[in-house]
Write a protein that holds these residues in place. Structure first.
Motif, short mmCIF file in Angstrom:
data_model
loop_
_atom_site.label_atom_id
_atom_site.label_comp_id
_atom_site.label_asym_id
_atom_site.label_seq_id
_atom_site.Cartn_x
_atom_site.Cartn_y
_atom_site.Cartn_z
N ALA A 6 -9.95 129.73 100.55
CA ALA A 6 -9.12 130.05 101.34
C ALA A 6 -8.95 131.77 101.56
CB ALA A 6 -7.55 129.76 102.03
N ILE A 7 -8.76 132.41 102.45
CA ILE A 7 -8.78 134.26 102.80
C ILE A 7 -7.76 133.84 103.86
CG2 ILE A 7 -9.83 136.52 102.83
CD1 ILE A 7 -12.63 135.12 102.46
N VAL A 8 -6.49 134.40 103.39
CA VAL A 8 -5.89 134.21 104.08
C VAL A 8 -5.28 136.08 103.92
CG1 VAL A 8 -4.62 132.13 103.81
CG2 VAL A 8 -3.83 134.80 102.10
N GLY A 34 -10.87 142.65 102.19
CA GLY A 34 -11.84 142.12 103.04
C GLY A 34 -13.74 143.47 103.59
N GLY A 35 -14.45 142.62 104.16
CA GLY A 35 -15.93 143.46 103.99
C GLY A 35 -16.16 144.69 104.96
N PHE A 36 -15.06 144.34 105.78
CA PHE A 36 -15.18 144.87 106.95
C PHE A 36 -14.22 145.53 107.18
CE2 PHE A 36 -14.88 145.55 111.64
CZ PHE A 36 -16.26 145.89 111.78
N VAL A 94 -7.04 140.03 113.41
CA VAL A 94 -7.90 139.38 111.73
C VAL A 94 -7.33 137.85 111.82
CG1 VAL A 94 -7.19 139.77 109.12
CG2 VAL A 94 -7.24 141.45 110.95
N GLY A 95 -7.53 136.89 111.64
CA GLY A 95 -7.51 135.57 112.28
C GLY A 95 -6.40 135.38 110.77
N GLY A 96 -5.75 134.38 110.81
CA GLY A 96 -4.95 133.83 109.96
C GLY A 96 -5.12 133.27 108.61
N ALA A 97 -6.53 133.01 109.05
CA ALA A 97 -7.21 132.14 107.04
C ALA A 97 -8.58 132.07 107.49
CB ALA A 97 -6.44 130.69 106.92
N THR A 98 -9.70 132.23 106.70
CA THR A 98 -10.36 132.16 106.78
C THR A 98 -11.24 131.16 105.51
OG1 THR A 98 -11.57 134.76 107.47
CG2 THR A 98 -13.41 132.35 106.67
N VAL A 99 -11.84 129.96 105.62
CA VAL A 99 -11.14 128.41 104.71
C VAL A 99 -12.61 127.87 104.48
CG1 VAL A 99 -10.43 126.54 103.95
CG2 VAL A 99 -8.81 128.23 105.27
P1 2BA Z 1 -12.46 141.14 107.05
O1 2BA Z 1 -14.34 141.71 106.98
O2 2BA Z 1 -11.63 142.72 106.84
O3 2BA Z 1 -12.45 141.39 108.95
C1 2BA Z 1 -11.35 141.26 109.23
C2 2BA Z 1 -11.71 141.27 110.72
O4 2BA Z 1 -12.24 142.32 111.70
C3 2BA Z 1 -12.59 140.20 110.98
O5 2BA Z 1 -11.29 138.82 111.26
C4 2BA Z 1 -12.37 139.76 112.14
O6 2BA Z 1 -11.79 139.97 113.33
C5 2BA Z 1 -13.49 141.99 112.27
N1 2BA Z 1 -14.28 141.74 111.57
C6 2BA Z 1 -14.90 141.73 110.82
N2 2BA Z 1 -16.36 141.42 110.42
C7 2BA Z 1 -16.81 142.11 112.02
C8 2BA Z 1 -17.77 143.03 113.03
N3 2BA Z 1 -18.93 142.69 111.74
N4 2BA Z 1 -17.66 143.60 113.86
C9 2BA Z 1 -16.27 143.23 114.24
N5 2BA Z 1 -15.62 142.77 114.02
C10 2BA Z 1 -15.91 142.48 113.08
P2 2BA Z 1 -11.56 137.26 110.74
O7 2BA Z 1 -12.77 137.14 111.38
O8 2BA Z 1 -10.64 136.69 110.95
O9 2BA Z 1 -11.66 137.99 108.68
C11 2BA Z 1 -11.08 138.43 107.87
C12 2BA Z 1 -11.75 138.56 106.66
O10 2BA Z 1 -11.66 136.88 106.64
C13 2BA Z 1 -12.47 138.78 106.44
O11 2BA Z 1 -12.01 140.43 106.37
C14 2BA Z 1 -13.19 138.70 105.44
O12 2BA Z 1 -12.58 139.60 103.50
C15 2BA Z 1 -13.08 137.38 105.59
N6 2BA Z 1 -14.10 136.74 106.32
C16 2BA Z 1 -14.19 136.55 107.45
N7 2BA Z 1 -15.58 135.16 107.43
C17 2BA Z 1 -15.97 135.50 106.52
C18 2BA Z 1 -17.28 135.36 106.00
N8 2BA Z 1 -17.84 134.54 107.07
N9 2BA Z 1 -17.50 134.90 104.79
C19 2BA Z 1 -16.24 135.59 103.66
N10 2BA Z 1 -15.44 135.85 104.19
C20 2BA Z 1 -15.06 135.61 105.39
#
Ligand code: 2BA
Length: 110
Positions: A6-8, A34-36, A94-99
């Motif tokens: 769970a990524i929170v 977070g990668g983004f 940013v979502g609550g949790a990615t699980v």
């Molecule tokens: P981050 O990669 O820093 O992403 C933070 C938020 O930025 C994301 O929230 C999303 O709203 C937005 N975002 C991410 N990539 C984007 C893109 N290419 N274009 C536009 N907006 C983008 P969440 O989706 O709730 O993700 C929160 C954190 O959970 C992420 O931080 C990452 O650490 C992890 N995560 C999310 N999806 C994942 C996955 N499929 N695999 C691994 N980790 C993931």
């Protein structure tokens, strides 16, 4: 048995760790990025019996909330033109949790 990853958000991580302790769910908390957004978040590794997976997911859902975050230097992938302008904050939800829930082939403790 299942492995729950769970990524929170960091803001929710202490409360979630306490919820796990109270429910006797064993977890390991890792500092992650977070990668983004390239901002800190927390990743929980939880090994849990099949019948307690739903309880675990319920605690995560209850404890972790999504939040708007403002990025002053948007990642290049966001289609924001900065030509000749002062950078302005861009809102990201940013979502609550990615699980992820994965099967465990073997669980051993020595
Ligand atoms: P981050 O990669 O820093 O992403 C933070 C938020 O930025 C994301 O929230 C999303 O709203 C937005 N975002 C991410 N990539 C984007 C893109 N290419 N274009 C536009 N907006 C983008 P969440 O989706 O709730 O993700 C929160 C954190 O959970 C992420 O931080 C990452 O650490 C992890 N995560 C999310 N999806 C994942 C996955 N499929 N695999 C691994 N980790 C993931």
């Amino acid at each position: 048995m299942k492995l729950v990853l769970a990524i929170v958000q960091d803001k929710d991580s202490n409360r979630l760790a306490n919820e796990f302790i109270e429910a006797n769910i064993r977890a390991t908390k890792l500092s992650s990025t977070g990668g983004f957004l390239k901002a800190g978040n927390s990743t929980f590794i939880i090994g849990v019996e099949d019948e307690r997976v739903e309880k675990t997911l319920g605690l995560i859902k209850k404890t972790c909330q999504s939040r708007k975050q403002y990025v002053s230097t948007p990642p290049m992938t966001l289609n924001v033109s900065l030509e000749g302008q002062v950078p302005y904050p861009v809102e990201v939800e940013v979502g609550g949790a990615t699980v992820f829930v994965l099967p465990i082939e073997k669980f051993q403790q020595y």
